[in-house]
Design a protein around this motif. Structure first.
Motif, short mmCIF file in Angstrom:
data_model
loop_
_atom_site.label_atom_id
_atom_site.label_comp_id
_atom_site.label_asym_id
_atom_site.label_seq_id
_atom_site.Cartn_x
_atom_site.Cartn_y
_atom_site.Cartn_z
N THR A 78 0.80 -1.22 0.00
CA THR A 78 0.00 0.00 0.00
C THR A 78 0.84 1.27 0.00
O THR A 78 0.34 2.34 -0.33
CB THR A 78 -1.00 0.02 1.18
OG1 THR A 78 -0.29 -0.12 2.40
CG2 THR A 78 -2.04 -1.08 1.04
N GLU A 79 2.12 1.17 0.36
CA GLU A 79 3.03 2.32 0.23
C GLU A 79 3.18 2.70 -1.24
O GLU A 79 3.32 3.86 -1.58
CB GLU A 79 4.42 1.97 0.78
CG GLU A 79 4.61 2.26 2.21
CD GLU A 79 6.02 1.87 2.66
OE1 GLU A 79 6.95 1.83 1.84
OE2 GLU A 79 6.19 1.61 3.86
N LYS A 80 3.20 1.69 -2.10
CA LYS A 80 3.44 1.89 -3.53
C LYS A 80 2.14 1.96 -4.34
O LYS A 80 2.06 2.68 -5.32
CB LYS A 80 4.28 0.75 -4.10
CG LYS A 80 5.57 0.49 -3.37
CD LYS A 80 6.67 1.30 -3.92
CE LYS A 80 7.99 0.88 -3.28
NZ LYS A 80 9.02 1.81 -3.48
N ILE A 81 1.15 1.16 -3.93
CA ILE A 81 -0.10 1.06 -4.68
C ILE A 81 -1.24 1.32 -3.70
O ILE A 81 -1.52 0.47 -2.86
CB ILE A 81 -0.27 -0.34 -5.31
CG1 ILE A 81 0.99 -0.75 -6.08
CG2 ILE A 81 -1.49 -0.36 -6.22
CD1 ILE A 81 1.04 -2.22 -6.43
N PRO A 82 -1.89 2.46 -3.80
CA PRO A 82 -2.95 2.78 -2.83
C PRO A 82 -4.19 1.90 -3.00
O PRO A 82 -4.51 1.48 -4.11
CB PRO A 82 -3.26 4.25 -3.10
CG PRO A 82 -2.82 4.49 -4.49
CD PRO A 82 -1.69 3.53 -4.77
N GLU A 83 -4.85 1.62 -1.88
CA GLU A 83 -6.12 0.91 -1.93
C GLU A 83 -7.21 1.87 -2.33
O GLU A 83 -7.05 3.07 -2.17
CB GLU A 83 -6.43 0.31 -0.55
CG GLU A 83 -5.51 -0.82 -0.18
CD GLU A 83 -5.95 -1.50 1.10
OE1 GLU A 83 -6.85 -2.36 1.02
OE2 GLU A 83 -5.40 -1.14 2.16
N PRO A 84 -8.33 1.44 -2.80
CA PRO A 84 -8.69 0.05 -3.04
C PRO A 84 -8.00 -0.47 -4.30
O PRO A 84 -7.75 0.28 -5.24
CB PRO A 84 -10.21 0.10 -3.24
CG PRO A 84 -10.47 1.46 -3.78
CD PRO A 84 -9.42 2.36 -3.17
N ASN A 144 -10.86 9.69 1.46
CA ASN A 144 -11.96 9.64 2.41
C ASN A 144 -12.30 8.21 2.79
O ASN A 144 -12.61 7.92 3.95
CB ASN A 144 -13.20 10.36 1.86
CG ASN A 144 -13.05 11.87 1.93
OD1 ASN A 144 -12.34 12.39 2.78
ND2 ASN A 144 -13.72 12.57 1.02
N GLU A 145 -12.24 7.29 1.81
CA GLU A 145 -12.48 5.87 2.10
C GLU A 145 -11.40 5.33 3.04
O GLU A 145 -11.70 4.58 3.98
CB GLU A 145 -12.51 5.06 0.81
CG GLU A 145 -13.74 5.30 -0.03
CD GLU A 145 -13.66 4.66 -1.41
OE1 GLU A 145 -12.64 4.01 -1.74
OE2 GLU A 145 -14.64 4.81 -2.18
#
Length: 177
Positions: free
Chosen positions: A76-82, A148-149
């Motif tokens: 998630t540092e490199k590819i944000p969720e979702p 916001n999510e």
């Protein structure tokens, strides 16, 4: 090895293995794959680098992708969720979780993507903060919605941790009496 064992021939899977990211990328480029299982931490060429290469090829982006890692925070540092176009599988996992991730990745891979959008790759770092360019208001709105999510998810996690902490404190007080 674990994935290969879980996806035995009875499940109609032929598993090709790679010992590192370079070998894996070569397999991805040479073979006609129906699924990519990508460990995020690999020698020689990291899973992040392999992911970037996959995203730079429109045809490869159509292949269902499952990213695996024991440390989701590194992903998630490199590819944000979702994770819209691939599925994430946290280690350790069982066969049901693996099969669910494969099904989910297959569905996500079929979702239409804007061709002009490249993977989320930081383009500039100022004062130690990575930024990505927002090309229009829609990108900014989508980014705000995503943030916001994330905030809502973090708040729910904080509330859960507060409840757990209260339970632990209550338990300790009972034991002390």
């Amino acid at each position: 090895m674990k994935v290969k064992e879980m996806l035995s021939p009875g499940n109609n899977f032929e598993v090709l293995e790679a010992k590192d990211g370079v070998e894996g990328l070569n397999l991805i480029l040479k073979e006609k794959l129906s699924l990519i299982m990508l460990d995020f931490i690999l020698p020689k060429l990291s899973g992040w680098e392999v992911f970037q290469k996959i995203q730079s090829h429109p045809e490869l982006r159509k292949i269902p992708l499952v990213i695996m890692s024991g440390r989701k925070e590194e992903v998630t540092e490199k590819i944000p969720e979702p994770f819209e176009y691939f599925d994430f599988l946290g280690k350790p996992f069982d066969k049901k979780q693996l099969m669910d991730a494969i099904r989910s990745a297959t569905i996500k891979a079929k979702q239409p993507r804007p061709d002009a959008v490249s993977p989320t790759v930081p383009t500039a770092a100022k004062n130690g903060v990575a930024t990505t360019p927002a090309t229009n208001d829609l990108d900014a709105a989508a980014e705000i919605k995503l943030l916001n999510e994330k905030i809502a998810k973090m708040q729910a996690e904080i509330e859960s941790l507060k409840k757990q902490l209260t339970q632990v404190v209550t338990f300790i007080k009972q034991k002390i009496k």
